[in-house]
Design a protein around this motif. Sequence first.
Motif, short mmCIF file in Angstrom:
data_model
loop_
_atom_site.label_atom_id
_atom_site.label_comp_id
_atom_site.label_asym_id
_atom_site.label_seq_id
_atom_site.Cartn_x
_atom_site.Cartn_y
_atom_site.Cartn_z
N UNK A 283 11.66 54.14 14.01
CA UNK A 283 10.69 54.76 13.10
C UNK A 283 10.40 53.87 11.89
N UNK A 284 11.46 53.33 11.29
CA UNK A 284 11.27 52.48 10.11
C UNK A 284 10.53 51.19 10.48
N UNK A 285 10.90 50.59 11.59
CA UNK A 285 10.23 49.36 12.02
C UNK A 285 8.76 49.60 12.31
N UNK A 286 8.44 50.72 12.95
CA UNK A 286 7.05 51.04 13.27
C UNK A 286 6.24 51.23 11.99
N UNK A 287 6.83 51.90 11.00
CA UNK A 287 6.14 52.10 9.73
C UNK A 287 5.90 50.77 9.00
N UNK A 288 6.91 49.92 8.98
CA UNK A 288 6.81 48.68 8.23
C UNK A 288 5.87 47.67 8.88
N UNK A 289 5.77 47.71 10.21
CA UNK A 289 4.90 46.76 10.90
C UNK A 289 3.55 47.38 11.28
N UNK A 290 3.39 48.68 10.99
CA UNK A 290 2.14 49.39 11.26
C UNK A 290 1.74 49.33 12.73
N UNK A 291 2.72 49.63 13.59
CA UNK A 291 2.47 49.72 15.03
C UNK A 291 3.11 51.00 15.54
N UNK A 292 2.89 51.33 16.80
CA UNK A 292 3.44 52.56 17.36
C UNK A 292 4.94 52.42 17.63
N UNK A 293 5.62 53.55 17.65
CA UNK A 293 7.04 53.55 17.97
C UNK A 293 7.28 53.10 19.41
N UNK A 294 6.35 53.37 20.30
CA UNK A 294 6.49 52.93 21.69
C UNK A 294 6.49 51.40 21.75
N UNK A 295 5.65 50.76 20.94
CA UNK A 295 5.60 49.29 20.90
C UNK A 295 6.92 48.73 20.40
N UNK A 296 7.47 49.34 19.36
CA UNK A 296 8.75 48.87 18.81
C UNK A 296 9.87 49.04 19.82
N UNK A 297 9.88 50.15 20.55
CA UNK A 297 10.91 50.35 21.57
C UNK A 297 10.84 49.26 22.64
N UNK A 298 9.64 48.89 23.06
CA UNK A 298 9.49 47.82 24.05
C UNK A 298 9.97 46.49 23.47
N UNK A 299 9.60 46.25 22.21
CA UNK A 299 10.04 45.00 21.57
C UNK A 299 11.56 44.94 21.49
N UNK A 300 12.18 46.03 21.08
CA UNK A 300 13.64 46.06 20.99
C UNK A 300 14.28 45.83 22.35
N UNK A 301 13.72 46.45 23.39
CA UNK A 301 14.27 46.28 24.74
C UNK A 301 14.17 44.82 25.19
#
Length: 261
Positions: A23-41
């Motif tokens: 959630x924090x990463x998505x807010x700070x980078x202004x992208x969706x949480x789904x995108x951040x989850x894929x990036x983390x994976x």
Amino acid sequence: MDRYARWNALLELLAESGRVTVEDAADRLDVSQATIRRDFDQLAQQQMITRTRGGAVANGVSYDLPLRYKSAKHSAEKQRIGEAAANLVVPGTVVGLNGGTTMTEVARALAVRPDLNTSGEGAQLTVVTNALNIANELLVRSRMKIVVAGGVVRPQSFELVGPLGGALLKEVTLDIVLLGVDALDVDLGAAAHHEGEAAMNSLMVARAKRVVVIADSSKLGGHAFARICPIGQVETLVTDSGAPSSVIQSFRDAGVHVVCA
């Protein structure tokens, strides 16, 4: 923001805080949480981070990110610094270069200087480097004489380290060494995160008539694990205009000539 720029930003966040939520990463980078989850994976698959429930934590090596993840940081400043550093090089001399993103910009700036690439008597530049990517940049772009120190390759920086390269460096004399560092401090001197790189860089300093440190303003006043040399061995610092005037003055007070690009 493309994927690699986003990955770089995520790795920087983790390097700063050690842990970040989706959630924090998505807010700070202004992208969706789904995108951040894929990036983390995807970063976890490359063993760059460790996935946790709802976020990620930094791995132990996060302070020393691979070169391909550092290239987007301070890129404009690094290009200006590279050009300013290249202007300090005189045709026909022997130049030492180590590795890093800023030094890649230095190599590119050297390669496009016509006076360093002529075939006239005494005009050819000789470059001694322990970085494979620097050697490649110059090899494909210029007609300089390239000497590569041997050793074991560090994937993070493409630099060669160890006694094989050290044996070569002990046998050469450099007119000038342009040295990228991870940190530069008036009291602590120049330093690198990795002790093997610091040892190779220290040998270059010992074999050089002039030592020029290349560092953007984010590196100034900081510290890193392994010292390369004391500030007294540094003749010139090339940095960017973002450095605070008080920091610049402290280096000048220590006898270092400062060039702000």
